[in-house]
Design a protein around this motif. Structure first.
Motif, PDB file in Angstrom:
ATOM      1  N   PHE A 232       9.230 -22.718 -36.892  1.00  0.00           N
ATOM      2  CA  PHE A 232       8.538 -22.089 -35.761  1.00  0.00           C
ATOM      3  C   PHE A 232       7.673 -23.108 -35.030  1.00  0.00           C
ATOM      4  N   SER A 233       7.838 -23.206 -33.741  1.00  0.00           N
ATOM      5  CA  SER A 233       6.983 -24.055 -32.906  1.00  0.00           C
ATOM      6  C   SER A 233       6.755 -23.339 -31.594  1.00  0.00           C
ATOM      7  N   GLY A 234       5.507 -23.251 -31.195  1.00  0.00           N
ATOM      8  CA  GLY A 234       5.161 -22.478 -30.017  1.00  0.00           C
ATOM      9  C   GLY A 234       5.207 -23.305 -28.747  1.00  0.00           C
ATOM     10  N   HIS A 235       4.786 -22.645 -27.658  1.00  0.00           N
ATOM     11  CA  HIS A 235       4.710 -23.323 -26.363  1.00  0.00           C
ATOM     12  C   HIS A 235       3.346 -23.051 -25.743  1.00  0.00           C
ATOM     13  N   SER A 236       2.974 -23.893 -24.817  1.00  0.00           N
ATOM     14  CA  SER A 236       1.698 -23.754 -24.123  1.00  0.00           C
ATOM     15  C   SER A 236       1.794 -22.674 -23.049  1.00  0.00           C
ATOM     16  N   THR A 237       0.653 -22.346 -22.471  1.00  0.00           N
ATOM     17  CA  THR A 237       0.634 -21.423 -21.341  1.00  0.00           C
ATOM     18  C   THR A 237       1.527 -21.975 -20.233  1.00  0.00           C
ATOM     19  N   ASP A 238       2.375 -21.127 -19.694  1.00  0.00           N
ATOM     20  CA  ASP A 238       3.367 -21.562 -18.708  1.00  0.00           C
ATOM     21  C   ASP A 238       3.125 -20.812 -17.392  1.00  0.00           C
ATOM     22  N   GLY A 246       4.755 -21.115  -1.343  1.00  0.00           N
ATOM     23  CA  GLY A 246       5.026 -22.330  -0.582  1.00  0.00           C
ATOM     24  C   GLY A 246       5.182 -23.536  -1.486  1.00  0.00           C
ATOM     25  N   TRP A 247       5.761 -24.595  -0.933  1.00  0.00           N
ATOM     26  CA  TRP A 247       6.120 -25.741  -1.778  1.00  0.00           C
ATOM     27  C   TRP A 247       4.908 -26.528  -2.232  1.00  0.00           C
ATOM     28  N   ARG A 248       3.852 -26.637  -1.410  1.00  0.00           N
ATOM     29  CA  ARG A 248       2.673 -27.399  -1.815  1.00  0.00           C
ATOM     30  C   ARG A 248       1.979 -26.754  -3.011  1.00  0.00           C
ATOM     31  N   LYS A 249       1.724 -25.455  -2.887  1.00  0.00           N
ATOM     32  CA  LYS A 249       1.071 -24.755  -3.985  1.00  0.00           C
ATOM     33  C   LYS A 249       1.971 -24.729  -5.210  1.00  0.00           C
ATOM     34  N   SER A 250       3.268 -24.535  -5.011  1.00  0.00           N
ATOM     35  CA  SER A 250       4.205 -24.524  -6.129  1.00  0.00           C
ATOM     36  C   SER A 250       4.182 -25.862  -6.872  1.00  0.00           C
ATOM     37  N   ALA A 251       4.101 -26.954  -6.124  1.00  0.00           N
ATOM     38  CA  ALA A 251       4.041 -28.277  -6.756  1.00  0.00           C
ATOM     39  C   ALA A 251       2.758 -28.446  -7.560  1.00  0.00           C
ATOM     40  N   MET A 252       1.637 -27.968  -7.018  1.00  0.00           N
ATOM     41  CA  MET A 252       0.360 -28.059  -7.732  1.00  0.00           C
ATOM     42  C   MET A 252       0.388 -27.225  -9.013  1.00  0.00           C
ATOM     43  N   ILE A 253       0.978 -26.038  -8.937  1.00  0.00           N
ATOM     44  CA  ILE A 253       1.091 -25.188 -10.123  1.00  0.00           C
ATOM     45  C   ILE A 253       1.895 -25.911 -11.198  1.00  0.00           C
ATOM     46  N   TRP A 254       3.003 -26.526 -10.812  1.00  0.00           N
ATOM     47  CA  TRP A 254       3.854 -27.232 -11.776  1.00  0.00           C
ATOM     48  C   TRP A 254       3.140 -28.447 -12.368  1.00  0.00           C
ATOM     49  N   LEU A 255       2.505 -29.257 -11.542  1.00  0.00           N
ATOM     50  CA  LEU A 255       1.820 -30.453 -12.033  1.00  0.00           C
ATOM     51  C   LEU A 255       0.669 -30.081 -12.963  1.00  0.00           C
ATOM     52  N   ASP A 256      -0.085 -29.056 -12.582  1.00  0.00           N
ATOM     53  CA  ASP A 256      -1.230 -28.645 -13.384  1.00  0.00           C
ATOM     54  C   ASP A 256      -0.788 -28.118 -14.751  1.00  0.00           C
ATOM     55  N   LYS A 257       0.279 -27.334 -14.773  1.00  0.00           N
ATOM     56  CA  LYS A 257       0.722 -26.794 -16.066  1.00  0.00           C
ATOM     57  C   LYS A 257       1.240 -27.899 -16.983  1.00  0.00           C
TER      58      LYS A 257
END
Length: 288
Positions: A232-238, A246-257
């Motif tokens: 068993f191995s978990g994952h972080s908050t996704d 929009g693409w700018r906010k989507s990119a920030m969400i991805w980079l931050d996670k």
């Protein structure tokens, strides 16, 4: 913190006598609800207890709060039970008892649940004007007990005067992020219980518009099962972007996670708490 007097908590803070007769029907509703197994329980506690909890809820100005301020969320957290006001502490203790955890197991159909006395990632939460939490699925493995698999969330809201136009409803999204399936307002004595897995996409992604002096207050409790399988191995908050982000906010969400995933793995490996990160985020916030 507020100096509002605490009510004398009864021996049984949770009203089993009111909920038990309908537990089988509630469990069926829980399993059948979409987009993930969940249920909203209104008038969760006795009204007087819930109102007292709201009155004694700590003010956001105290240094006891941990700051969660980054691209994917803007909120405060307080997991340390010893800092809770008396009525809140009594209720949290009750909701971590074996009797109540067994009740949650019957509601959710997940056997052998256990409570988390550390309240890791949970406890008291608060968001003021501009606060938000992007849509996400939760971390699945306890940071300090690696065999603990997070299975159920219980969120109790403590907002007696909350206005709908301020936002803050918890949104449950479809698994493909095509649309928000349902919203639940954070009203006083509403408790939302839901299974924690890849289907439980949730958050309140639009910044709150409540006036200064108001905040969205809640208590979060998480329940786990112990996994004997060494694999068993978990994952972080996704976190996930919405179609309208929009693409700018989507990119920030991805980079931050991705950055948060590195932090989460380091936290589990080296055993440090969120307090250091909170100090850094608080310093950066003040600089802004």
């Amino acid at each position: 913190m507020s100096t509002a007097p605490a009510v004398q908590a009864p021996d049984r803070v949770f009203p089993y006598e009111r909920w038990d007769p309908s537990l089988a029907a509630l469990a069926l509703q829980y399993r059948n609800n979409s987009p993930c197994p969940h249920i909203l329980l209104k008038d969760f506690l006795q009204p007087g207890i819930a109102l007292t909890m709201a009155k004694e809820f700590p003010q956001p100005t105290t240094d006891a709060w941990t700051q969660y301020k980054h691209a994917n969320e803007n909120k405060l957290g307080m997991p340390r039970r010893e800092l809770f006001p008396p009525t809140i502490r009594a209720v949290v203790d009750e909701l971590n008892t074996p009797e109540f955890v067994a009740w949650v197991s019957q509601l959710t159909g997940i056997p052998n649940l256990i409570a988390d006395p550390m309240l890791e990632g949970g406890g008291l939460h608060q968001s003021g004007p501009g606060g938000y939490l992007n849509v996400h699925t939760d971390f699945s493995q306890h940071h300090f007990h690696t065999s603990w698999h997070r299975r159920v969330n219980l969120i109790l809201y403590l907002n007696p005067d909350w206005q709908e136009q301020w936002g803050g409803s918890l949104e449950l999204w479809e698994r493909n992020m095509a649309r928000c399936a349902v919203k639940y307002p954070p009203l006083l004595n509403y408790a939302l219980v839901f299974t924690t897995d890849e289907r439980s996409l949730h958050g309140f992604p639009d910044p709150l518009t409540c006036p200064e002096g108001q905040s969205r207050k809640s208590i979060a409790l998480y329940y786990y099962t112990v996994e004997k399988d060494a694999k068993f191995s978990g994952h972080s908050t996704d976190y996930f972007a919405r179609p309208q982000d929009g693409w700018r906010k989507s990119a920030m969400i991805w980079l931050d996670k991705k950055a948060l995933d590195v932090y989460s793995r380091a936290k589990a490996r080296f055993g440090f708490t969120d307090e250091l990160a909170s100090m850094v985020l608080g310093f950066l916030s003040r600089k802004k």
